[in-house]
Design an enzyme around this catalytic site. Structure first.
Site, PDB file in Angstrom:
ATOM      1  N   CYS A 177       0.858  -1.186   0.000  1.00  0.00           N
ATOM      2  CA  CYS A 177       0.000   0.000   0.000  1.00  0.00           C
ATOM      3  C   CYS A 177       0.896   1.238   0.000  1.00  0.00           C
ATOM      4  O   CYS A 177       1.915   1.274   0.694  1.00  0.00           O
ATOM      5  CB  CYS A 177      -0.912  -0.001   1.225  1.00  0.00           C
ATOM      6  SG  CYS A 177      -1.940   1.480   1.387  1.00  0.00           S
ATOM      7  N   HIS A 178       0.496   2.261  -0.769  1.00  0.00           N
ATOM      8  CA  HIS A 178       1.314   3.466  -0.904  1.00  0.00           C
ATOM      9  C   HIS A 178       1.175   4.437   0.262  1.00  0.00           C
ATOM     10  O   HIS A 178       1.895   5.436   0.317  1.00  0.00           O
ATOM     11  CB  HIS A 178       0.928   4.206  -2.188  1.00  0.00           C
ATOM     12  CG  HIS A 178       1.056   3.384  -3.422  1.00  0.00           C
ATOM     13  ND1 HIS A 178       0.000   2.721  -3.986  1.00  0.00           N
ATOM     14  CD2 HIS A 178       2.134   3.116  -4.208  1.00  0.00           C
ATOM     15  CE1 HIS A 178       0.409   2.079  -5.066  1.00  0.00           C
ATOM     16  NE2 HIS A 178       1.694   2.296  -5.224  1.00  0.00           N
ATOM     17  N   HIS A 229      -3.989   1.085   6.056  1.00  0.00           N
ATOM     18  CA  HIS A 229      -4.937   2.194   6.037  1.00  0.00           C
ATOM     19  C   HIS A 229      -5.223   2.764   7.422  1.00  0.00           C
ATOM     20  O   HIS A 229      -6.018   3.692   7.548  1.00  0.00           O
ATOM     21  CB  HIS A 229      -6.265   1.816   5.352  1.00  0.00           C
ATOM     22  CG  HIS A 229      -6.147   1.630   3.882  1.00  0.00           C
ATOM     23  ND1 HIS A 229      -7.206   1.242   3.096  1.00  0.00           N
ATOM     24  CD2 HIS A 229      -5.095   1.779   3.040  1.00  0.00           C
ATOM     25  CE1 HIS A 229      -6.802   1.147   1.838  1.00  0.00           C
ATOM     26  NE2 HIS A 229      -5.525   1.471   1.788  1.00  0.00           N
TER      27      HIS A 229
END
Length: 431
Positions: free
Chosen positions: A170-171, A200
């Site tokens: 995930c960025h 997240h």
């Protein structure tokens, strides 16, 4: 040669970034075999044409193949990159439109919340099928997955398949570090970061330069900001890694309240707008292919899958933030969970960095998130509809907006709407 399989290759924007990186690395020239898979024949043909164009432009001399049948492509794979979207835009539309009729607001609906739960329920069977194929055909390969909801999918693969080498990419952490560096006017190389948590919903635990915390420098710069990230930072003491439109969905304080939605400018149904932009970008890329426009991308940073593959193949050491099984990494989160931590990646493989215990308030937020994740995984693996109800009832934003009977009715309607995309045991009534 290194064999890389990309499943969901019709997500051509990401395919373009990954292959541009790998094909542009001179040390990998002539050493790559790329196999492309997608269930959509049109998108698969586009991905193959794109890969061949990028190979020509870069002079990488890669061996490229594509097929609609996935299992044989996996034979001898070293890395499998997963970026698929089960149900596509139509399923996303159902995930947002049906809850909206019950008075439930969502922004992206892909991580937790009722949208995230049902995205997981659609995707877990496909992930388990991929993991089972890999366990038979390339058991030592790494599954590198961009697919959301990442925490649920990685947990399900570990719990429901024999595959051991799985990492989520995930960025958000990388982008947050760049944002914070920019806000305080420093270069990334000057700052010592340490970040951890759940995909997240991770938090910047260390934000220092020369042994001095930069949080006091940040505070006056964001003192007047009305956004969810700043609200969470001010109240919980560490900056969160996810954007405000994402972060609002994981807590009960914002989306259920119209006044907060207006005050914070939260983009309700933002996922539909992003989905439409992705469809438009796909059509633009097809046009660029047809016109002969150059497509090899030159990026400031490697794409994350490219970083992992390049480091493991060439031995180049890097620190990459990955979602990995919580095997002694974060002491006060569930051992069965998958957590987001820094990992050292080089020719010896992937070695995650143990974090110890998170500050208690951050662990509490993560455990609330992981309650939903665990019940969602349970619902999918045991095919138990009652666990679907329980997952959504324990979701913070949903439970703040709806009573239990309405939550169950909403789940029943979504189960009927998604139909054959869901595990069969969930479709047979209450259990």
């Amino acid at each position: 040669m290194t064999r890389i399989v990309i499943t969901g290759a019709g997500n051509v924007d990401l395919t373009r970034k990954i292959l541009s990186d790998l094909f542009s690395a001179p040390e990998l020239a002539g050493a790559l075999r790329v196999a492309l898979h997608d269930v959509d024949p049109g998108r698969l043909a586009t991905a193959e044409a794109l890969a061949r164009r990028l190979d020509t432009e870069s002079g990488a001399h890669a061996r490229i193949e594509a097929a609609a049948a996935r299992p044989a492509l996996l034979d001898g794979a070293d890395f499998v990159i997963c970026q698929f979207d089960v149900g596509g835009y139509d399923a996303l539309l159902r995930d947002l439109e049906i809850p909206r009729r019950y008075g439930l607001r969502q922004t992206l609906g892909d991580t937790i919340g009722v949208g995230g739960v049902f995205r997981a329920l659609r995707t877990i069977p496909e992930m388990l099928a991929l993991a089972a194929d890999m366990a038979r055909r390339c058991p030592d390969a790494w599954l590198l997955t961009y697919t959301d909801p990442m925490a649920a999918l990685c947990w399900a693969v570990r719990a429901g398949s024999p595959l051991r080498n799985v990492a989520g990419l995930c960025h958000a952490v990388r982008d947050t570090h760049a944002l914070l560096a920019d806000l305080v006017g420093r270069e990334l190389a000057e700052i010592d970061f340490r970040t951890a948590g759940v995909t997240h919903q991770a938090f910047v635990l260390r934000f220092e330069s020369g042994g001095r915390s930069l949080y006091p420098d940040l505070d006056p710069l964001i003192a007047g900001d009305d956004d969810v990230r700043s609200e969470i930072y001010r109240r919980f003491g560490h900056y969160p890694t996810e954007s405000s439109e994402h972060a609002a969905e994981y807590v009960p304080w914002f989306l259920p309240h119209e006044s907060e939605v207006r005050r914070l400018g939260l983009p309700v149904d933002e996922a539909l707008r992003r989905g439409a932009r992705k469809l438009d970008a796909y059509e633009r890329l097809r046009g660029a292919l047809a016109s002969g426009e150059p497509l090899l991308a030159q990026w400031k940073h490697f794409e994350m899958a490219s970083e992992v593959i390049h480091s493991m193949v060439t031995g180049t050491p890097r620190e990459v933030y990955l979602t990995l099984p919580n095997e002694g990494l974060i002491d006060n989160l569930p051992p069965a969970a998958c957590v987001e931590v820094p990992a050292r990646v080089d020719g010896a493989g992937v070695r995650p960095v143990p974090i110890g215990a998170l500050p208690v308030q951050l662990a509490a937020l993560n455990r609330t998130y992981l309650n939903v994740v665990e019940l969602t995984v349970t619902a999918a693996l045991e095919q138990r509809r009652s666990a679907v109800y329980q997952a959504v009832m324990l979701d913070p934003a949903t439970s703040a907006a709806l009573p239990p009977a309405a939550i169950e009715a909403l789940c029943d309607e979504l189960i009927a709407a998604h139909g054959a995309l869901l595990p069969p045991g969930l479709r047979g009534g209450r259990r």
